[in-house]
Design an enzyme around this catalytic site. Sequence first.
Site, mmCIF file in Angstrom:
data_model
loop_
_atom_site.group_PDB
_atom_site.id
_atom_site.type_symbol
_atom_site.label_atom_id
_atom_site.label_comp_id
_atom_site.label_asym_id
_atom_site.label_seq_id
_atom_site.Cartn_x
_atom_site.Cartn_y
_atom_site.Cartn_z
ATOM 1 N N ASP A 52 0.516 -1.044 0.239
ATOM 2 C CA ASP A 52 0.234 -0.723 0.198
ATOM 3 C C ASP A 52 0.639 1.328 0.244
ATOM 4 O O ASP A 52 2.265 0.917 0.758
ATOM 5 C CB ASP A 52 -0.477 0.050 1.550
ATOM 6 C CG ASP A 52 -1.833 -1.161 1.149
ATOM 7 O OD1 ASP A 52 -2.044 -1.532 0.072
ATOM 8 O OD2 ASP A 52 -2.572 -1.588 2.348
ATOM 9 N N TYR A 105 7.784 -9.647 6.525
ATOM 10 C CA TYR A 105 7.413 -8.678 6.744
ATOM 11 C C TYR A 105 7.975 -8.104 8.493
ATOM 12 O O TYR A 105 7.533 -9.191 9.231
ATOM 13 C CB TYR A 105 5.839 -8.179 7.040
ATOM 14 C CG TYR A 105 5.141 -8.141 5.329
ATOM 15 C CD1 TYR A 105 4.781 -6.850 4.594
ATOM 16 C CD2 TYR A 105 4.754 -9.383 5.247
ATOM 17 C CE1 TYR A 105 4.392 -6.964 3.749
ATOM 18 C CE2 TYR A 105 4.098 -8.988 3.726
ATOM 19 C CZ TYR A 105 3.765 -8.332 3.351
ATOM 20 O OH TYR A 105 3.707 -8.074 1.998
#
EC number: 5.4.99.12
Length: 265
Positions: A52, A105
Amino acid sequence: MMKFAFKIAYFGDNFHGSQFQPDQRTVEGEVINALRRLGVENPRLRSAGRTDAGVHAYGQVISFYSEDKIFPRMLNAELPEDITAWAWAKVSEDFDPRRAKSRVYTYVMYGSDYDISAMRKAVKELIGVHDFSNFTKKFGEGESCVREIISADIRADREFIIFEIEGNAFTWNMVRCIVTAIMEIGKQHRSIEWFRDLLNPEKHKERVEPAPPYGLILKDVKYDDVEFEIDDYAFKTLQSRIEDRIIYHGTIFKLFSLFRQSGIS
């Protein structure tokens, strides 16, 4: 026609996400433009996953087609400084970067007043296969949010909390929503039982909002059958750009810390 896979890093601050959008600045858009400047008119670019707006990457993987061999340093010459290709592999026709073995992540939280012991207990609950419907924005009606988490860890590092998670795949905003829940536990606003309930959406439905994007980085994407070769020159370029960022943001961090101490801010 040859097919290549590149590992790329990018600073997400000034991108409207990674996925191509015709009227916005995106990572894929910049890469496509760079490839076209190298003479690749139809690269058929694909990425391992979407990030994003504001989210960073160190080990994002892209694939593209080219009639001529292209190295990371060649692509970097046409890319803006907030995107750097640093490793490459020639791959088979059926290679799809989305079919990764796992993705890793890392999320960085600022603050030292968290109950790190409680946060560790919550993080352990993530290991295994779960339905993450409460931790995602739905892609579509009826789409499965079941994912497998391979490992998850959280640790304190001076004024920061570092959360790292590896899974076979992640739903939209999943990591950032997990971070929000973990922070609630760390602040002692919520209990471990509440966190367990979130992992059982059939019995407990509660939408968790995502944490801010700027603390998240796609650290790595792993494959069983691809061996990436590091382009030494390109990797040194990346390290130099990271060092420049550390100097800039470290200086700003110290500057505003002094403001706070002196009562200016």
